[in-house]
Design a protein around this motif. Structure first.
Motif, PDB file in Angstrom:
ATOM      1  N   CYS A 143      -9.270   5.398   8.060  1.00 25.69           N
ATOM      2  CA  CYS A 143      -8.242   6.301   7.526  1.00 25.69           C
ATOM      3  C   CYS A 143      -6.886   5.609   7.477  1.00 25.69           C
ATOM      4  O   CYS A 143      -6.136   5.745   6.500  1.00 25.69           O
ATOM      5  CB  CYS A 143      -8.154   7.569   8.384  1.00 25.69           C
ATOM      6  N   ASP A 144      -6.574   4.867   8.513  1.00 17.97           N
ATOM      7  CA  ASP A 144      -5.288   4.171   8.554  1.00 17.97           C
ATOM      8  C   ASP A 144      -5.209   3.117   7.449  1.00 17.97           C
ATOM      9  O   ASP A 144      -4.211   3.017   6.727  1.00 17.97           O
ATOM     10  CB  ASP A 144      -5.098   3.520   9.920  1.00 17.97           C
ATOM     11  N   ALA A 145      -6.289   2.324   7.310  1.00 18.94           N
ATOM     12  CA  ALA A 145      -6.289   1.278   6.273  1.00 18.94           C
ATOM     13  C   ALA A 145      -6.245   1.877   4.875  1.00 18.94           C
ATOM     14  O   ALA A 145      -5.483   1.424   4.005  1.00 18.94           O
ATOM     15  CB  ALA A 145      -7.528   0.396   6.439  1.00 18.94           C
ATOM     16  N   ALA A 146      -7.042   2.930   4.645  1.00 15.75           N
ATOM     17  CA  ALA A 146      -7.051   3.564   3.323  1.00 15.75           C
ATOM     18  C   ALA A 146      -5.718   4.242   3.028  1.00 15.75           C
ATOM     19  O   ALA A 146      -5.246   4.233   1.878  1.00 15.75           O
ATOM     20  CB  ALA A 146      -8.188   4.580   3.241  1.00 15.75           C
ATOM     21  N   GLY A 147      -5.093   4.819   4.049  1.00 14.07           N
ATOM     22  CA  GLY A 147      -3.795   5.462   3.842  1.00 14.07           C
ATOM     23  C   GLY A 147      -2.739   4.484   3.362  1.00 14.07           C
ATOM     24  O   GLY A 147      -1.920   4.809   2.499  1.00 14.07           O
ATOM     25  N   GLY A 148      -2.753   3.278   3.926  1.00 13.52           N
ATOM     26  CA  GLY A 148      -1.801   2.276   3.469  1.00 13.52           C
ATOM     27  C   GLY A 148      -2.024   1.870   2.029  1.00 13.52           C
ATOM     28  O   GLY A 148      -1.063   1.643   1.276  1.00 13.52           O
ATOM     29  N   ARG A 149      -3.288   1.770   1.615  1.00 16.17           N
ATOM     30  CA  ARG A 149      -3.588   1.389   0.240  1.00 16.17           C
ATOM     31  C   ARG A 149      -3.321   2.535  -0.740  1.00 16.17           C
ATOM     32  O   ARG A 149      -2.865   2.309  -1.869  1.00 16.17           O
ATOM     33  CB  ARG A 149      -5.054   0.954   0.128  1.00 16.17           C
ATOM     34  N   VAL A 150      -3.583   3.761  -0.300  1.00 13.54           N
ATOM     35  CA  VAL A 150      -3.393   4.917  -1.177  1.00 13.54           C
ATOM     36  C   VAL A 150      -1.931   5.065  -1.589  1.00 13.54           C
ATOM     37  O   VAL A 150      -1.615   5.426  -2.731  1.00 13.54           O
ATOM     38  CB  VAL A 150      -3.901   6.194  -0.470  1.00 13.54           C
ATOM     39  N   ARG A 151      -1.029   4.767  -0.665  1.00 14.44           N
ATOM     40  CA  ARG A 151       0.397   4.961  -0.938  1.00 14.44           C
ATOM     41  C   ARG A 151       0.935   4.018  -2.014  1.00 14.44           C
ATOM     42  O   ARG A 151       1.974   4.294  -2.614  1.00 14.44           O
ATOM     43  CB  ARG A 151       1.191   4.785   0.354  1.00 14.44           C
ATOM     44  N   VAL A 152       0.258   2.903  -2.247  1.00 16.25           N
ATOM     45  CA  VAL A 152       0.766   1.916  -3.204  1.00 16.25           C
ATOM     46  C   VAL A 152      -0.183   1.721  -4.381  1.00 16.25           C
ATOM     47  O   VAL A 152       0.109   0.930  -5.279  1.00 16.25           O
ATOM     48  CB  VAL A 152       1.022   0.560  -2.511  1.00 16.25           C
ATOM     49  N   SER A 153      -1.295   2.419  -4.392  1.00 12.65           N
ATOM     50  CA  SER A 153      -2.303   2.196  -5.428  1.00 12.65           C
ATOM     51  C   SER A 153      -2.026   3.051  -6.663  1.00 12.65           C
ATOM     52  O   SER A 153      -1.488   4.164  -6.567  1.00 12.65           O
ATOM     53  CB  SER A 153      -3.697   2.514  -4.881  1.00 12.65           C
ATOM     54  N   ALA A 154      -2.439   2.522  -7.807  1.00 13.04           N
ATOM     55  CA  ALA A 154      -2.368   3.304  -9.049  1.00 13.04           C
ATOM     56  C   ALA A 154      -3.543   4.269  -9.174  1.00 13.04           C
ATOM     57  O   ALA A 154      -3.525   5.157 -10.023  1.00 13.04           O
ATOM     58  CB  ALA A 154      -2.340   2.364 -10.253  1.00 13.04           C
ATOM     59  N   SER A 155      -4.569   4.094  -8.332  1.00 12.91           N
ATOM     60  CA  SER A 155      -5.739   4.981  -8.340  1.00 12.91           C
ATOM     61  C   SER A 155      -6.008   5.485  -6.919  1.00 12.91           C
ATOM     62  O   SER A 155      -7.007   5.125  -6.295  1.00 12.91           O
ATOM     63  CB  SER A 155      -6.966   4.243  -8.876  1.00 12.91           C
TER      64      SER A 155
END
Length: 422
Positions: free
Chosen positions: A339-351
């Motif tokens: 969850c922590d790793a995905a949260g960091g990517r979600v905040r900057v991802s276009a998808s």
């Protein structure tokens, strides 16, 4: 503390101001610091400079004002009550409160030094409370060094900061440092319950405990969150109202997501996640809610039924213990990290939705991923119902023909040394 909102004379005040601590005994969660300062005053052993450190909303500025009041209010004063009230409001002429963020230049420090030489008007001490002192520039810090080391006998400094590592070591060495601890969920909930009682507002225990958890150790944040819920309430405070007002993930839907992950059902997981996002949550907020649910399940799985540790009521604690039986502690640790790793990517991802769905599906399929990892490591997992047995690939290797043994080398015979001639 006032009993109701009608006790104020200058209009409505927010709860965080109206229920601000006014005595050492009212400061919640910092009893050891309050006791130390009280004893220093009683024994006449107060220092000339103090540094109060801690996260926001834990009582630093309130403690500074209470300490200044205890130092400057004496029985000999004709306006004893008025002086004390003015200090607690931050309006007394002998207790100067300075915002370090907006008065951070060297010239501001020089003005302070010049004014420090003037004796107090009606109190024993002139006290400077510098809030957010870490915002001062290095030049301003250096200008204060000499004054803070040897101030006039009537001057005392109280420095407050949320980032003590930014305060110069030369300043820290001239102060008595006190570290304010984050306030526990139980103490915040207890205080919020007392405030609701004073305001004659009814609330579910689960709502108060959830607000206390959302406060993250800050009493001011807890009162501010409670204020938002109270402002929208039309009667009793319940979970549905809190979730609607604060925009936090609904606990029942988050529970459905966690249960589907625990059952290893990716289809049910994605459906529950779609329902969660339909509540208007951003993907990163949804992941935060799932991570918090897994944190509670981890604590319940490892420590059992402990409402004080979980920060929940007794019924919710027992339900968490039952729900956590679907997981192993190692799984929950791994899922929180995901969850922590995905949260960091979600905040900057276009998808962001793609990353979110992939993350929760990965959690639901964690056993299959673990099985694949075991195969790659050299183990075969044979599943039979709910029982899994592992066989080493060495068993299969035993059916292979044994290569012929290499012929032994002939022994080497060493010749005897020749006898010496007589």
């Amino acid at each position: 503390m006032p009993d109701t909102a009608s006790d104020t004379t200058t209009g409505y005040q927010v709860l965080a101001r109206r229920y601000r601590s006014k005595t050492f005994g009212e400061v919640v969660g910092q009893e050891s610091i309050a006791e130390t300062l009280e004893r220093a005053i009683d024994r006449g052993r107060t220092a000339h400079a103090y540094l109060f450190c801690g996260t926001r909303g834990v009582g630093k500025t309130s403690m500074a004002r209470i300490f200044a009041q205890a130092l400057n209010v004496t029985d000999e004063q004709a306006e004893e009550v008025a002086v004390g009230d003015a200090i607690l409001r931050g309006e007394d002429m002998d207790v100067v409160e300075i915002d370090g963020a907006s008065n951070n230049g060297v010239q501001d420090a020089r003005d302070l030094i010049a004014n420090a030489s003037i004796r107090p008007a009606r109190s024993p001490f002139k006290i400077y409370i510098i809030d957010e002192v870490h915002m001062l520039s290095n030049a301003a810090f250096n200008a204060l060094l000499k004054t803070m080391e040897e101030p006039p006998s009537h001057v005392k400094f109280i420095l407050c900061t949320t980032e003590p590592h930014k305060v110069l070591p030369t300043i820290q060495s001239r102060c008595q440092r006190f570290d304010f601890r984050p306030i526990s969920v139980a103490r915040i909930a207890e205080h919020l319950t007392a405030v609701l009682g004073s305001e004659s507002i009814e609330a579910d225990e689960a709502v108060v405990l959830r607000v206390a958890r959302l406060a993250n150790g800050s009493m001011r944040d807890g009162l501010s969150i409670l204020e938002r819920v109270v402002a929208a309430a039309d009667g009793r405070l319940d979970a549905a109202l809190l979730e609607r007002v604060l925009g936090v993930p609904p606990e029942d839907i988050v529970k459905d997501v966690a249960s589907a992950i625990g059952a290893g059902d990716p289809a049910a997981t994605l459906r529950a996640m779609a329902t969660l996002l339909a509540e208007g949550l951003a993907p990163e907020r949804a992941l935060d809610g799932i991570a918090e649910r897994f944190r509670l399940l981890l604590a319940a799985r490892v420590c059992g039924d402990d409402p004080a540790l979980l920060g929940t009521g007794s019924e919710e604690s027992a339900a968490l213990v039952e729900e956590s039986s679907a997981f192993e502690a190692e799984q929950l640790v791994h899922m929180i990290a995901l969850c922590d790793a995905a949260g960091g990517r979600v905040r900057v991802s276009a998808s962001p939705r793609a990353i979110l769905d992939a993350a929760v599906t990965r959690m639901a399929l964690s056993e299959r991923f673990a099985r694949a990892a075991s195969l790659l490591a050299g183990d075969v997992t044979v599943s039979s119902g709910a029982t899994s047995k592992k066989k080493s690939l060495k068993v299969a290797d035993s059916t292979r023909p044994t290569p012929p043994a290499r012929p032994a080398s002939p022994p080497v015979i060493e010749s005897a040394p020749e006898a010496a001639p007589e």
